[in-house]
Enzyme design. Structure first.
Site, mmCIF file in Angstrom:
data_model
loop_
_atom_site.group_PDB
_atom_site.id
_atom_site.type_symbol
_atom_site.label_atom_id
_atom_site.label_comp_id
_atom_site.label_asym_id
_atom_site.label_seq_id
_atom_site.Cartn_x
_atom_site.Cartn_y
_atom_site.Cartn_z
ATOM 1 N N ASP A 57 0.812 -1.222 0.000
ATOM 2 C CA ASP A 57 0.000 0.000 0.000
ATOM 3 C C ASP A 57 0.846 1.274 0.000
ATOM 4 O OD1 ASP A 57 -2.651 -0.798 -0.172
ATOM 5 O OD2 ASP A 57 -2.914 -1.002 2.001
ATOM 6 N N HIS A 80 -11.362 7.345 4.581
ATOM 7 C CA HIS A 80 -10.416 8.455 4.781
ATOM 8 C C HIS A 80 -11.117 9.733 4.319
ATOM 9 C CE1 HIS A 80 -6.401 6.015 4.472
ATOM 10 N NE2 HIS A 80 -6.567 6.424 5.712
ATOM 11 N N CYS A 119 -4.853 9.906 -3.207
ATOM 12 C CA CYS A 119 -4.150 8.940 -2.363
ATOM 13 C C CYS A 119 -2.712 8.726 -2.820
ATOM 14 C CB CYS A 119 -4.845 7.587 -2.410
ATOM 15 S SG CYS A 119 -6.489 7.573 -1.722
HETATM 16 N N1 ARG Z 1 -5.364 0.233 1.050
HETATM 17 C C1 ARG Z 1 -5.121 1.504 1.640
HETATM 18 C C2 ARG Z 1 -5.785 1.555 3.000
HETATM 19 O O1 ARG Z 1 -6.863 1.037 3.133
HETATM 20 C C3 ARG Z 1 -5.609 2.607 0.754
HETATM 21 C C4 ARG Z 1 -5.226 3.981 1.202
HETATM 22 C C5 ARG Z 1 -5.768 5.048 0.322
HETATM 23 N N2 ARG Z 1 -5.244 6.310 0.658
HETATM 24 C C6 ARG Z 1 -5.925 7.423 0.893
HETATM 25 N N3 ARG Z 1 -5.283 8.521 1.058
HETATM 26 N N4 ARG Z 1 -7.232 7.422 1.011
HETATM 27 O O2 ARG Z 1 -5.260 2.101 3.927
#
Ligand code: ARG
Length: 269
Positions: free
Chosen positions: A69, A168, A262
């Site tokens: 990630d 988020h 992201c």
């Molecule tokens: N797979 C990551 C998580 O769930 C994705 C993060 C995405 N990043 C963001 N800034 N929304 O943490």
């Protein structure tokens, strides 16, 4: 129509060489669905090129094989006025990313501190130019809001996220220009929706169809708004406001629950 002006930005990105979905920590992640890593890299390279061609500087953090990630650079830290507050992740699977980004900032000569409370960087903290909007309820801890306020000396407005699909803040809200935002009201608690309406009465309120394709996971330089190309209604609304929407296809990275915003972390030096 209002004339918009772009300001050159400085972003950190991390090439998705090791991108994969090997665990599921948000509803978009499905470990049974195959990931095309070379395609993710190609889509990411396109985003990087588009940003550079628009006059922005992109710096790179080395990806690490054990951290699939890590491509979601937004979560690595929060940087305002040259001050760096490194992330502390909620899930152990991502914990080492905090250290990796902190190390990178220190190598670049920044004074960087680690967060004491769970704080997922620009994933949950968005700077409007006067305020920091802080998302909590699903990832970052409520206590991190006060920590951020104390660290940067900018007022933090807490916003409670209630829908796990928008885990988020940057999946449900984007800053377009100084104190100008777009957001998806349904992602927030009733009280937080009220707060957003009081603070930003002229905001663009997105519809479900645009939110579901991560249309709010966008990046603005004051004029161009880089967003997932599938968010067509939102692009039209942006155009009405004088912005220039730039659609980008990051479908492969959506499998990890992220898109344009992201993948970038802004350095405000
Ligand atoms: N797979 C990551 C998580 O769930 C994705 C993060 C995405 N990043 C963001 N800034 N929304 O943490």
């Amino acid at each position: 129509m209002r004339e918009r002006t772009a300001r050159p930005r400085r972003y950190v990105m991390c090439r998705p060489e090791y991108f994969d979905v090997t665990y599921a920590i948000n509803p978009w992640m499905d470990t049974a669905k195959p990931v095309d890593t070379p395609l993710a890299v190609a889509q990411w390279e396109r985003l990087r090129t588009v940003l550079q061609e628009s006059g922005h500087r992109v710096e790179l953090v080395d990806p690490e094989p054990e951290l699939p990630d890590m491509v979601y650079a937004a979560n690595g830290a929060l940087v305002i006025d040259g001050k760096v507050l490194g992330a502390r992740f909620r899930h152990p699977e991502r914990a080492a990313e905090g250290t990796a980004y902190l190390r990178w900032f220190r190598q670049q000569g920044f004074r960087a501190a680690a967060s004491r409370h769970v704080n997922e960087g620009e994933g949950d903290f968005l700077y409007t130019g006067t305020l920091v909007l802080g998302g909590h309820g699903l990832r970052s801890d409520r206590d991190s809001l006060l920590e951020v306020q104390e660290f940067f000396g900018h007022p933090v407005i807490g916003l409670e996220l209630t829908d796990p699909d928008y885990y988020h803040l940057d999946t449900a809200l984007a800053v377009l220009d100084r104190d100008e935002i777009m957001y998806y009201p349904q992602a927030f608690s009733p009280g937080s929706r009220e707060v957003l309406r009081h603070l930003f009465p002229d905001a663009i309120e997105a519809q479900a169809a645009d939110a579901e394709v991560f249309g709010l996971n966008a990046l603005s330089d004051g004029r161009r708004v880089f967003l997932p190309e599938a968010a067509t209604a939102l692009a039209a609304r942006l155009r009405e406001r004088g912005f220039e929407p730039v659609g980008v296809d990051l479908s492969e990275l959506l499998k990890g629950g992220g898109s344009v915003k992201c993948c970038t972390l802004e350095i405000r030096a």
